[in-house]
Write an enzyme that holds these catalytic residues in place. Structure first.
Site, short mmCIF file in Angstrom:
data_model
loop_
_atom_site.label_atom_id
_atom_site.label_comp_id
_atom_site.label_asym_id
_atom_site.label_seq_id
_atom_site.Cartn_x
_atom_site.Cartn_y
_atom_site.Cartn_z
CE LYS A 21 -3.85 0.12 2.63
NZ LYS A 21 -4.46 0.41 3.63
C1 E4P Z 1 -7.36 0.70 4.32
O1 E4P Z 1 -6.84 0.05 4.86
C2 E4P Z 1 -7.64 2.08 4.89
O2 E4P Z 1 -6.46 2.44 5.45
C3 E4P Z 1 -8.69 2.12 6.06
O3 E4P Z 1 -10.02 1.51 5.61
C4 E4P Z 1 -8.69 3.70 6.33
O4 E4P Z 1 -9.70 3.48 7.42
P1 E4P Z 1 -10.13 4.69 8.23
O5 E4P Z 1 -10.66 6.00 7.54
O6 E4P Z 1 -11.24 4.13 9.24
O7 E4P Z 1 -8.90 4.88 9.13
#
Ligand code: E4P
Length: 226
Positions: free
Chosen positions: A86
């Site tokens: 990522k």
């Molecule tokens: C995916 O892994 C994203 O980083 C995650 O869904 C972000 O979620 P949040 O907005 O609850 O931190």
């Protein structure tokens, strides 16, 4: 329409994988923080052992492209080469995405808050593009319009990129993301679990059972002989 789990909790993954048909698990540094100071590689390897060949998504930390690439190499060497890295969709991130794809490493473009970030990540060859639905709504941006635009571009360009919608706080957001064109959504198992606790569902099941019992008594259908 595919689902992933947005968690690094081994117990949750093991328990809810038996129920929900998921195709992968996503993490980020905040999700890993929730597990405490566990061994980074040992924890990710334990996750891999649980999920088998479903996709595993692990995020880099650094802000500059060269360091992102170095971290990505460390992750694939420390866990396995099937991990999707990522990469935050910044200018440096876009540079890193191109380099990682040239190295044959899978890329998930993350921290996507705008259409242009999504378009650029698709153009850079990312395998997955992750728009942050709830965070966008909090900023009065429309994640569903952005998802529809990204899907349109993916089809137009005949790109193999997949929209991996992320950042959800309720199940309505997940449903809308799919209906807007997301291929996949990553959701906390607890959110899925809570939606299946709806009282009406369980009342329907109880009512059907009561009608069965009213006619035949508390006899199992499996034990009937006529
Ligand atoms: C995916 O892994 C994203 O980083 C995650 O869904 C972000 O979620 P949040 O907005 O609850 O931190």
């Amino acid at each position: 329409m595919k689902y992933m789990f947005d968690t690094a909790n081994l117990n949750e993954i093991e328990k809810y994988m038996k129920i929900y048909p998921i195709c992968g698990v996503t993490t980020n540094p905040s999700i890993l923080k929730a597990e405490g100071k566990v061994g980074f590689y040992s924890h990710l390897k334990a996750m891999r052992k649980l999920i088998g060949n479903r996709s595993l998504h692990v995020q880099t930390i650094s802000a500059d492209a060269a360091a992102m690439v170095k971290e990505a190499e460390a992750i694939v060497n420390g866990v396995d080469r099937d991990v999707f890295i990522k990469i935050p969709t910044t200018e440096e991130g876009l540079m890193a995405m191109g380099q990682l794809k040239a190295m044959g490493i899978g890329v998930t473009a993350t921290a996507v808050y705008s259409q242009v970030q999504g378009f650029m990540a698709i153009a850079a060859g990312a395998d997955y593009v992750a728009p942050y639905c709830n965070r966008m709504e909090n900023l009065d941006a429309d994640p569903y319009e952005a998802i529809a635009a990204m899907r349109y571009m993916i089809e137009e360009e005949e790109s193999s990129a997949q929209i991996l919608a992320a950042s959800f706080k309720n199940i309505g957001q997940v449903n809308r993301a799919f209906l807007s064109g997301a291929h996949t959504a990553t959701v906390q198992p607890a959110l899925l679990h809570s939606t299946f606790q709806m009282a009406a569902i369980h009342k329907a099941v109880d009512d059907f059972k009561a009608d069965w019992v009213a006619v035949r008594g508390d006899v199992s259908l499996a034990d009937l002989t006529e």
